[in-house]
Motif scaffolding. Structure first.
Motif, short mmCIF file in Angstrom:
data_model
loop_
_atom_site.label_atom_id
_atom_site.label_comp_id
_atom_site.label_asym_id
_atom_site.label_seq_id
_atom_site.Cartn_x
_atom_site.Cartn_y
_atom_site.Cartn_z
N MET A 1 0.59 -1.50 -0.42
CA MET A 1 -0.22 0.12 -0.24
C MET A 1 1.14 1.25 -0.23
O MET A 1 1.51 1.34 0.64
CB MET A 1 -1.04 0.38 1.12
N PHE B 1 0.31 5.96 -0.53
CA PHE B 1 -0.39 7.08 -0.42
C PHE B 1 -0.19 7.96 -0.75
O PHE B 1 1.05 7.93 -0.51
CB PHE B 1 -1.29 7.21 1.29
N THR C 1 -4.53 6.15 -3.31
CA THR C 1 -4.39 4.92 -2.58
C THR C 1 -3.87 4.46 -4.24
O THR C 1 -4.58 4.47 -4.87
CB THR C 1 -5.27 3.65 -2.35
N ASN D 1 -2.38 2.08 -6.74
CA ASN D 1 -2.66 0.36 -6.48
C ASN D 1 -1.80 -0.03 -7.32
O ASN D 1 -2.13 0.59 -8.61
CB ASN D 1 -4.51 0.28 -6.80
N TRP E 1 2.05 1.78 3.47
CA TRP E 1 1.95 0.96 5.02
C TRP E 1 2.85 0.04 4.70
O TRP E 1 2.90 -1.02 4.32
CB TRP E 1 0.32 0.88 5.17
N LEU F 1 2.12 3.99 8.91
CA LEU F 1 2.68 4.41 7.97
C LEU F 1 3.97 5.64 8.08
O LEU F 1 3.90 6.41 8.92
CB LEU F 1 1.15 5.07 8.11
N PHE F 2 4.34 5.57 6.77
CA PHE F 2 5.96 5.73 6.30
C PHE F 2 5.50 7.34 5.87
O PHE F 2 5.35 6.81 4.74
CB PHE F 2 6.68 4.96 6.69
#
Lengths: 114, 115
Positions: free
Chosen positions: A31, A33, A48, A50, A96, A103-104
């Motif tokens: 994931m 973002f 997001t 994908n 993630w 979450l980084f």
């Protein structure tokens, strides 16, 4: 923890032009973002990214304005199209990681539109 | 709409004192809360998190308290240092319809440590 590199770190652009921001992660992540942080404000999720399919956009954000690519599990791009001064923001890539459940964030790309 | 917000936009604390940053959330279905620290010119950095089945969690010099009754979250920083000066955000986890982990961020509190 994942190391996230964003390019460019900052740029000054002219109204009406487009800019592509790159996000490179040092490990494969499911994931990814993209967030926007307008001056002096909090973070707002754009979409997001994908892998192998179209990005999922949040309310208020559309693909024509913020096209996103995710060709593999370590890389993504966000394009800010037909820029106006209102697009002046910090754009942040984040991932993630399931292991630590965190979450980084990358350091962000500070965009100024004149 | 549902939101995560902070009570105070700025906070100044004398070095060595303790600080408390507060956050209110409105989504009672949120099950995961995180505090982030953002220094000038940098991306947000994870500090500490807490799940909804807990009411307190401690880290190194930091403690997060969760009061689900009044939907309130706080971050306590003990013995503050100049390096603690930053903007602090609370965030809540909202699962999307696609099952992804998405975070909603509060407005942020700027903490200034006075030497």
């Amino acid at each position: 923890s994942a190391v996230i590199s964003q390019k460019p770190s900052r740029d000054i652009c002219q109204r009406g032009t487009s800019l592509t921001i790159q996000c490179q992660v040092d490990s494969q992540v499911t994931m990814m973002f993209w967030y926007r942080q307008q001056p002096g404000q909090s973070l707002t999720l754009i979409a997001t990214a994908n892998q192998g399919s179209e990005a999922t956009y949040e309310s208020g954000f559309v693909i024509d304005k913020f096209p996103i690519s995710r060709p593999n599990l370590t890389f993504s791009t966000l394009t800010v199209s037909n820029m106006s001064p209102e697009d002046s923001s910090i754009y942040l890539c984040s991932v993630w990681e399931q292991g630590p459940g965190e979450l980084f964030f990358g350091e962000g790309s500070r965009l100024t539109v004149l | 709409g549902e939101s995560v917000g902070l009570h105070l936009p700025t906070l100044s604390v004398q070095e060595g004192d303790n600080s408390i940053i507060n956050c209110a959330y409105s989504n009672s279905a949120s099950d995961y809360f995180i505090w982030y620290k953002q220094e000038s010119g940098k991306g947000p950095q994870f500090i500490i998190d807490i799940r909804s089945n807990m009411d307190k969690r401690q880290g190194q010099r930091v403690t997060v308290l969760l009061n689900k009754t009044v939907k309130h979250l706080s971050l306590q920083i003990a013995a503050t240092q100049p390096g603690d000066s930053a903007v602090y955000f609370c965030a809540e986890n909202k699962r999307s319809n696609f099952g992804n982990e998405k975070l909603t961020f509060g407005t942020g509190t700027r903490l200034t440590i006075i030497p």
